[in-house]
Design an enzyme around this catalytic site. Structure first.
Site, PDB file in Angstrom:
ATOM      1  N   CYS A  42      83.444  13.485  67.324  1.00  0.00           N
ATOM      2  CA  CYS A  42      83.237  13.593  68.764  1.00  0.00           C
ATOM      3  C   CYS A  42      82.964  15.028  69.206  1.00  0.00           C
ATOM      4  O   CYS A  42      82.262  15.258  70.178  1.00  0.00           O
ATOM      5  CB  CYS A  42      84.430  13.002  69.510  1.00  0.00           C
ATOM      6  SG  CYS A  42      84.486  11.214  69.316  1.00  0.00           S
TER       7      CYS A  42
ATOM      8  N   ARG B 220      67.002  41.435  44.955  1.00  0.00           N
ATOM      9  CA  ARG B 220      68.078  41.652  43.986  1.00  0.00           C
ATOM     10  C   ARG B 220      67.801  41.055  42.621  1.00  0.00           C
ATOM     11  O   ARG B 220      68.343  41.516  41.636  1.00  0.00           O
ATOM     12  CB  ARG B 220      69.391  41.088  44.531  1.00  0.00           C
ATOM     13  CG  ARG B 220      69.348  39.593  44.783  1.00  0.00           C
ATOM     14  CD  ARG B 220      70.460  39.143  45.709  1.00  0.00           C
ATOM     15  NE  ARG B 220      70.506  37.703  45.855  1.00  0.00           N
ATOM     16  CZ  ARG B 220      69.671  36.990  46.589  1.00  0.00           C
ATOM     17  NH1 ARG B 220      68.682  37.576  47.236  1.00  0.00           N
ATOM     18  NH2 ARG B 220      69.787  35.686  46.666  1.00  0.00           N
TER      19      ARG B 220
END
Lengths: 330, 764
Positions: free
Chosen positions: B190, B74
């Site tokens: 956690c 691009r």
């Protein structure tokens, strides 16, 4: 459809887009041959985009020489290209954009004669004609229909631009937005397109005021009026002397098409005036936008993914807005 | 109209078309406009091309990045031979070939270097065009343009979508008037460390935690766990994670000794650690238990028969054994690098060894936890924050940027390009209405009938913490100018805290939450005193992260130099008081040839001084009736000489303080407790305190909507997310969420120049 493994080069080069449209779409693009007719600003942008995306082969047709003003929106040209054939000047620079794409050029318009056009179109997957007049677009579109090839046309008139497409009976996969994001689903869709000839007979009668307004009918009829003017005069409007005629044509078209009168009964004079003065001119940003939309739609059609334009897009460079009318679509 | 045509039809050459459409005057003006393009990536390449062809001639192009193979689909100014070269330089030289008349000045640098790219630098441009790919840099440029009074166009793309937003300070919304969708996703520690349930959890774990533990710097992970514990996460689990961290020392040593370490790492993380987690039975009452992996058993698996070929080899699904083999080979490759040249290795999506490692490690972890596995292709996207990007979207957006830029230039000619089809329709036509009526915010959208929606720009959000400030610049030597010199200088009058203890200072001490209606009701109003204000420093790269330097209760810093307060050139000193819009003073360096004159040679005040602006008409009536913005006074250089002042805030006033830190004012950084106090008693800059009863409904509404845009005002204990972000973790809420470059905590987060220039910040 052939589906060899992609090389490291291809994988690296196309990584960011394969993540958008998937490997299968990329393969379809890689296998496609596209015919593009006429190399002005809109085509320059369109070609840049589809070549970067990695189509297989581009066949580019233009008989004209580079003129000074082509440098305005034509970044494939340099000052010393003026006077050369456009396709000759551009070929190496197009190839340079993506060495994986084959580029073939045709330096004359003979291929557009009925007989030649059929044989050319037979060898391609999609036809894209830019900056062309309406009557000839109708003829070329009819040939493409007969040969069952998807047809695109596009161009700009000053700040206005358009894209028309006839994709015949087009099947595509569309992502189902109701499906959960972690398990995206595609639905197969099918849509039938009318020819340009039929599309031009479209009536707006069924649209509500709001629906009509959304489609920016002033821009639509300004473009249709330019086409009509060109059909009658064999040229585009070029100066103040053409304003009256263009206005007359535009208003007649609005009335014939039965456009909701609460929205528009006449195309605003200021628009007609500016269109008259600028129709033969092109402006790089407008070409970039129309060429971007056009290329994106060609790629969608090749990939058979996501809904393509159906079937007449107009861009208004005054606002930056674009809308799509369904002309004679069921 | 007719004249335009006559002129243009006679003009030959490359500018013929553009002149016909724009008119000669506007076309000429484009060529005189000094444009800054920030970013030479996806949008940037297209933008420079379109600018050059449209008639812009004076262009400065800034980008930090170098060219990569994955740009070439691009960023059409770049070729294979340009890979690894600076984007700004290549883009400038290639785009210059499109029009020999242009002057493109390339800069390879980070735009967020505020000492170089400060307010004055931005003020040297007529127009700024953003082609950036990350939120920080966008905010930075947005703020600098507002501060410098430079018009700009903001843009972004992601996949098929994109948007363009012209910004004129005070006229349209600025970049931060609307809260931006939060890019970053967070997970509890956690979840990442012991109870993953989605593939992304495992990818984040291997990329941001395991990579660092094994191949990164030996950092103390304890703080993160301390913090998690404070946040109330399971204490037993945290203790367990501490043990796990300690045992990493051994494997780190093994890796660096050059011996085969893969088996040892594998056994530790996929067996020992998981067994240790399993020993905490409570944890598995309501979730599926992980299954420890057995190295030998996996190795005994049969090699897979060649399954169907895939077009991209990275999209191949790996078997468990293949994953283990990839794990072994990548660990050995990374170990070899550590024992030869490199001291630490961080994840880089383009570094295949690290990508292999993260792929293998996250898949093995997924296996242990019964989570679906991902291919290397997918892991690269998840871990590397890759945003899909295509040429067409960038080309369309760049075209739209230039059209808006043309409107802005036309407006500077004092006319409107109001071009709605209902009125006028060429860019060159004139109109009597506001010169900005032609501006539009444009979105590429999926709606089939309206692929490009163009919407009239909105007025600025009255509660915006950025564009509603009053901006000015003070040029000074921060090592010599004191806070009082600068602030009192800008407020006008004498910087000396003369003991004119009118009711002002005292009543204002509590003014943030109480009435100030009588505070400045002087018949002949003097310049306001610095001691009436809350003064805070902010960096343009993080405008919402502020540092209080002084307030009516706390004046210890007033006579310290900016340098000693860590306020450098390029930063802002903000002066806040309820009645008035925040005054933001950009600190600029002295001009190179500046001659230290009499006395105050280290300070150049703006001339004229900025006007303090009353916050709101209604507020003015109700709260500060009779009080006008202070009439501006001449800089009065002599009067600026500061005498040694006594402390106005004598300590007795500091009743509001709920801490014992007010005597630490000498500290360059205000104490944390002070900040906390500020959080609750002071509003964000320009945002009226929510407790104010006098606010109109409307203001309240916008305020609450806007408030989250200043997250840094919730100084309160840094969340673990913040902590993790500092470690460079990309934390996400769910796998469904897309990762984006503008998440800011990714490795790309600090880039200022923009690489792809291409994610969307605002998408409807």
């Amino acid at each position: 459809m052939a589906s060899g493994e992609f090389t490291e080069e291809e994988q690296g080069r196309y990584d960011r887009q394969i993540r958008l449209w998937g490997i299968e779409a990329q393969q379809r693009m890689r296998n496609a041959t596209i015919l593009v007719v006429r190399l002005r600003g809109t085509a320059t942008e369109t070609i840049k985009n589809i070549v970067l995306a990695g189509i297989g082969k581009l066949i580019l047709v233009d008989a004209d020489d580079v003129e000074e003003e082509d440098l305005g929106a034509g970044f494939f040209f340099r000052d010393d290209d003026v006077g050369k054939k456009r396709v000759d000047a551009a070929k190496a620079r197009i190839e340079n954009l993506n060495p994986l794409v084959t580029v073939e050029t045709v330096p004359n318009f003979n291929v557009l004669n009925n007989q030649n056009f059929e044989s050319t179109v037979n060898g391609v997957d999609l036809v894209c004609i830019t900056e062309w007049d309406r009557d000839d677009l109708v003829r070329l579109n009819n040939i493409c229909r007969r040969l069952r090839k998807p047809f695109y046309s596009g161009g700009t008139y000053g700040l206005l631009g358009y894209i028309f497409c006839d994709l015949l009976d087009h099947n595509y996969f569309s992502s189902d937005r109701s499906s959960p994001k972690d398990a995206p689903k595609s639905i197969q869709m099918k849509v039938s397109y009318p020819s340009l000839q039929d599309a031009l007979r479209h009536r707006w009668s069924l649209l509500s005021k709001r629906q009509t307004k959304e489609l920016n009918p002033a821009s639509v009829f300004a473009i249709l009026a330019l086409w009509q003017f060109q059909s009658i005069q064999k040229r585009l409007p070029i100066g103040a002397q053409d304003v009256g005629e263009l206005q007359q044509i535009a208003d007649a078209l609005v009335s014939e098409a039965d456009v909701n009168k609460q929205v528009i009964t006449t195309v605003p004079h200021s628009l007609i005036e500016s269109v008259t003065m600028t129709a033969v001119h092109e402006f790089s940003p407008v070409c970039a936008i129309v060429g971007g939309l056009l290329a994106q739609d060609i790629l969608k059609t090749l990939a058979a993914r996501e809904p393509p334009i159906a079937n007449f897009l107009t861009f208004d460079g005054n606002t930056g807005g674009a809308s799509v009318c369904k002309l004679s679509m069921s | 109209m007719a004249t335009t045509t006559t002129t243009t039809t006679t003009v030959p050459g490359r500018t013929k078309h553009a002149k016909a459409i724009l008119g000669d005057e506007l076309h000429k003006k484009l060529g005189e406009t000094k444009v800054l393009v920030v970013g030479a990536g996806g949008i940037g390449c297209e933008l420079v091309k379109t600018l050059v062809l449209s008639g812009f001639i004076k262009i400065t192009l800034l980008d930090l990045d170098t060219i990569d193979l994955s740009n070439l689909n691009r960023q059409f100014l770049f070729r294979t031979t340009h890979i690894k070269k600076p984007k700004s330089l290549i883009a400038a030289s290639v785009a210059a070939t499109f029009n020999p008349l242009v002057h493109i000045t390339p800069i390879q640098d980070n735009i967020m270097d505020s000492e170089k790219y400060h307010v004055e630098w931005f003020a040297g441009f007529d127009l700024v065009l953003n082609a950036l790919d990350n939120l920080e840099a966008r905010k930075y440029v947005g703020r600098m343009c507002v501060a410098a009074g430079v018009r700009m166009v903001e843009s972004g793309t992601a996949g098929y979508l994109g948007q363009v937003q012209p910004i004129v300070g005070g006229v349209t919304e600025c970049f931060e008037c609307m809260e931006k969708p939060k890019g970053g996703k967070t997970y509890p520690v956690c979840t990442i460390r012991s109870t993953p349930s989605l593939p992304i959890h495992c990818v984040v774990w291997s990329k941001s935690y395991l990579m660092g533990q094994l191949f990164g710097v030996d950092e103390d992970a304890g703080t993160e766990l301390d913090e998690a514990e404070k946040q109330g996460e399971n204490a037993e689990e945290i203790a367990n994670l501490r043990k796990e961290a300690e045992s990493f020392a051994q494997v780190r040593a093994a890796i660096r000794s050059g011996g085969p370490a893969a088996r040892m790492i594998f056994d530790k993380i996929f067996n020992t650690d998981i067994n240790r987690l399993l020993s905490m039975s409570d944890m598995w009452n309501h979730r599926a238990k992980p299954v420890p992996l057995d190295f030998a058993q996996i190795m005994r698996e049969e090699d897979p028969t060649e399954n169907g070929a895939v077009a991209l080899k990275d999209q191949k699904k790996l078997t468990t054994k293949e994953n283990l083999e990839l794990f072994i080979s990548s660990v050995s490759a990374l170990s070899a690098r550590l024992s030869s040249t490199e001291t630490l290795i961080e994840f880089d999506k383009d570094d295949d060894d690290t990508l292999d490692f993260v792929t293998a490690a996250s898949n093995l972890r997924s296996l242990a936890y019964g989570i679906p596995q991902k291919t290397k292709w997918e892991v690269k996207e998840m871990a590397g924050n890759i945003i899909p990007a295509i040429a067409t979207t960038n080309a369309i957006i760049a075209g739209l940027i230039v059209l808006q830029a043309v409107h802005l230039v036309a407006a500077s000619l004092g006319r409107s390009t109001s071009t709605s089809t209902a009125s006028h329709s060429t860019l060159s036509s004139t109109s009597t209405s506001s010169p900005f009526t032609a501006l539009r915010n444009i979105h590429i959208q999926l709606k089939p009938a309206v692929p490009l929606s163009a919407i009239t720009t909105s007025r600025p959000n009255p509660a915006c913490g950025i564009c509603r400030d009053v901006y000015t610049v003070v040029r000074c030597d921060p090592l010599r100018a004191t806070l009082r010199d600068v602030v009192q200088g800008v407020l006008g009058g004498t910087p000396t805290p003369t003991p004119t203890p009118n009711s002002n200072s005292n009543s204002n001490s509590n003014s943030n939450s109480t009435s100030t209606s009588t505070s400045t009701s002087n018949s002949n109003p003097p310049s306001p005193s610095i001691s009436e204000f809350t003064v805070f420093a902010s960096s343009p790269s993080a405008p919402s992260s502020t540092r209080i330097l002084a307030d009516p209760d706390w004046d210890d810093n007033l006579d310290r130099t900016l340098g000693s307060l860590n306020v450098r050139c390029g930063m802002f000193v903000n002066v806040w008081k309820w009645e008035w819009k925040t005054l933001s003073i950009g600190i600029g360096g002295l001009p190179p040839n500046y001659h230290a004159g009499e006395g105050r040679g280290w300070l150049l005040l703006p001339d004229p001084l900025p006007r303090l602006v009353v916050r709101k008409e209604k507020e003015k009536e109700k709260r500060v009736s009779g009080v006008r913005p202070q009439p501006q006074q001449q800089p009065g250089r002599t009067s600026l000489k500061r005498s040694l002042g006594d402390d106005e805030g004598d300590g007795g006033d500091i009743v509001v303080l709920d801490d014992d830190n007010n005597n630490n004012g000498a500290d360059a950084h205000p104490p944390a407790a002070k900040k906390r106090k500020t959080t609750t008693s002071h509003p964000p800059p320009s945002t009226p305190p929510k407790s104010k009863p006098t606010q109109t409904t409307q203001t309240t509404k916008t305020t609450s909507k806007h408030a989250p845009a200043h997250p840094a005002f919730s100084f309160s204990s840094p969340s673990k997310k913040r902590q993790l972000e500092e470690e460079g973790l990309v934390l996400m809420e769910s796998a469904e969420e897309e990762l984006r470059d503008d998440i800011s905590i990714s490795e790309d987060g600090n880039r200022g120049g923009g690489d792809g220039g291409e994610d969307v910040i605002v998408i409807d």
